[in-house]
Design an enzyme around this catalytic site. Sequence first.
Site, mmCIF file in Angstrom:
data_model
loop_
_atom_site.group_PDB
_atom_site.id
_atom_site.type_symbol
_atom_site.label_atom_id
_atom_site.label_comp_id
_atom_site.label_asym_id
_atom_site.label_seq_id
_atom_site.Cartn_x
_atom_site.Cartn_y
_atom_site.Cartn_z
ATOM 1 N N GLY A 73 -11.463 1.832 -4.166
ATOM 2 C CA GLY A 73 -9.997 1.723 -4.323
ATOM 3 C C GLY A 73 -9.466 0.437 -3.905
ATOM 4 N N SER A 74 -8.349 0.577 -3.151
ATOM 5 C CA SER A 74 -7.666 -0.909 -2.861
ATOM 6 C C SER A 74 -8.004 -1.391 -1.737
ATOM 7 C CB SER A 74 -6.096 -0.524 -2.838
ATOM 8 O OG SER A 74 -5.689 0.298 -1.674
ATOM 9 N N GLY A 115 -5.605 0.623 1.270
ATOM 10 C CA GLY A 115 -6.037 2.164 1.246
ATOM 11 C C GLY A 115 -7.499 2.090 1.929
ATOM 12 N N GLY A 116 -8.400 1.388 1.559
ATOM 13 C CA GLY A 116 -9.672 1.608 1.823
ATOM 14 C C GLY A 116 -9.941 0.992 3.520
ATOM 15 N N GLU A 156 -15.681 0.206 -1.589
ATOM 16 C CA GLU A 156 -15.405 -0.948 -2.645
ATOM 17 C C GLU A 156 -13.923 -1.155 -2.535
ATOM 18 O OE1 GLU A 156 -15.054 -1.564 -7.095
ATOM 19 O OE2 GLU A 156 -16.901 -0.548 -6.768
ATOM 20 N N CYS A 174 -12.884 -3.689 -11.483
ATOM 21 C CA CYS A 174 -13.216 -4.464 -10.133
ATOM 22 C C CYS A 174 -14.087 -5.424 -10.405
ATOM 23 C CB CYS A 174 -14.040 -3.297 -9.286
ATOM 24 S SG CYS A 174 -15.367 -2.405 -9.961
ATOM 25 N N GLU A 230 -6.719 -10.585 -5.050
ATOM 26 C CA GLU A 230 -6.939 -9.908 -6.307
ATOM 27 C C GLU A 230 -5.699 -9.338 -6.777
ATOM 28 O OE1 GLU A 230 -9.594 -6.014 -8.056
ATOM 29 O OE2 GLU A 230 -8.829 -6.008 -6.120
#
Length: 498
Positions: free
Chosen positions: A237-238, A241-242, A261, A298, A388
């Site tokens: 995910g982002s 959040g990660g 990731e 990704c 990103e």
Amino acid sequence: MELTGKHLIAGSWVGSERSFSSDPAKGDARVFSVGSPELVDQAVQAAEEAFWFFSATSEQERADFLNTIADEIEARADGITQIGCEETGLPEARLQGERGRTIGQLRMFASHILDGAYLNRRHDDALPDRAPLPRSDLQLAQRPIGPVVVFGASNFPLAFSTAGGDTASALAAGCPVVVRGHAAHPGTGEIIAQAIDAAVSRCKLHPGVFSFLQGDGFEVGQALVQHPLVKAVGFTGSLRGGRALYDLCAQRPEPIPFFGELGSINPVFLMPEALAARGAAIGTAWAASLTMGAGQFCTNPGVVFVVDGPQADAFQAAAQEALSAQGAQTMLTKGIASAYTGGRTAIAQTDGVETLVSTPEADERSAMPSVFVTSGENWLANETLAEEVFGPLGIIVRFVDMDAMTEAAKRLDGQLTCTVHCDADDRAATRLLLPILERKAGRILANGFPTGVEVCDAMVHGGPYPASTNFGATSVGTMAIQRWLRMVCYQDMQDILS
């Protein structure tokens, strides 16, 4: 195809007081229950109970289970494609291909564990007569770590979600799994959960071996990673959040591994001779890779490094022409589309950045491709340009010479991939660049593009932070199973183990 809108907890479909509505790209919205800390506890307690049984199963039993899950998913193929297309807006061909990859991963791990080589066993025989001290018999093996939590991904509703690579590899290792489904595709997640539940019943396994929780906020995720019985977490995910979940894992009384990731710009390096010989063709191919799946991969190659000059002009013109001809594409969610628009605006407003292609969207869930160009000096001076942007957006960075481009490579953050386009006369310069890229990425490509990740033994899908939170691991390929195992040494236990 019938959906319950509920959670699967140890073989039972359970509702809850709170609910949320899905936001499909087409078709009617559906109502789904929202998880709670109480339901998290039930699911994890069941996983812990199941662990004592599931971790003791044979490789053949687990292989049969994985193959049965694959069979059950195949039996629901049409329903999965239908609701997956409705919820995500992805085309049928993409969903069918992703379902094939999901089934292939399950069967790959089923085959991979059968010979036991994944356990990396070592054995040092006893040396009772050794002087000055004897040596004990020592046997090393790897054992499952315990209950694992997996977070479904927004951009891969099948291959990186409910029965995706994290779940398949954890089950193959002998670890029960609790999945937190993604709110972008809750119906798709539930159908896959139904398939796994059916496989659990057919294989007569403890029902706590798999549970599935829905949710649309942070509460369920926080409760999962902080539960004391959870021993590891898989996340795609982002970065934001990660990182929040990663920090929670590290702050626990018993810290646990968080295999996340989180994001990557996947830079592409165009070496001078390749750029001179086929710059225009590379530009057209880059545009196709950049817009594949609306850029929602990704491994999307978001930044291209080139040496300034006429050859760079040819590459840039071809990419600009190809991207200008692209139409709007449906994004996975309105939130992702909004974030894409925000990222594009931030780049367009950065000093020293020229907009080559940027067209406003017709609605709040679509994206038009965007491409920008800037100098190497300006790219290095603006952190925004190295972040990103999830979607079909690219930046061309033009450097004064190869030395400047090489120095920029040293300044890169961790990446999932780095790509080099080179011809025979570029090999010497590429060899000088390679040691830098090896420190920056988990996968290095020559004369291709990173969109598309082969599921096989040699694949590495991970990289130094912030591409992932553990650069020694991969979330794709057979080595992914190593994340859910820990080493145990048995001393003088040969008579008991035999």
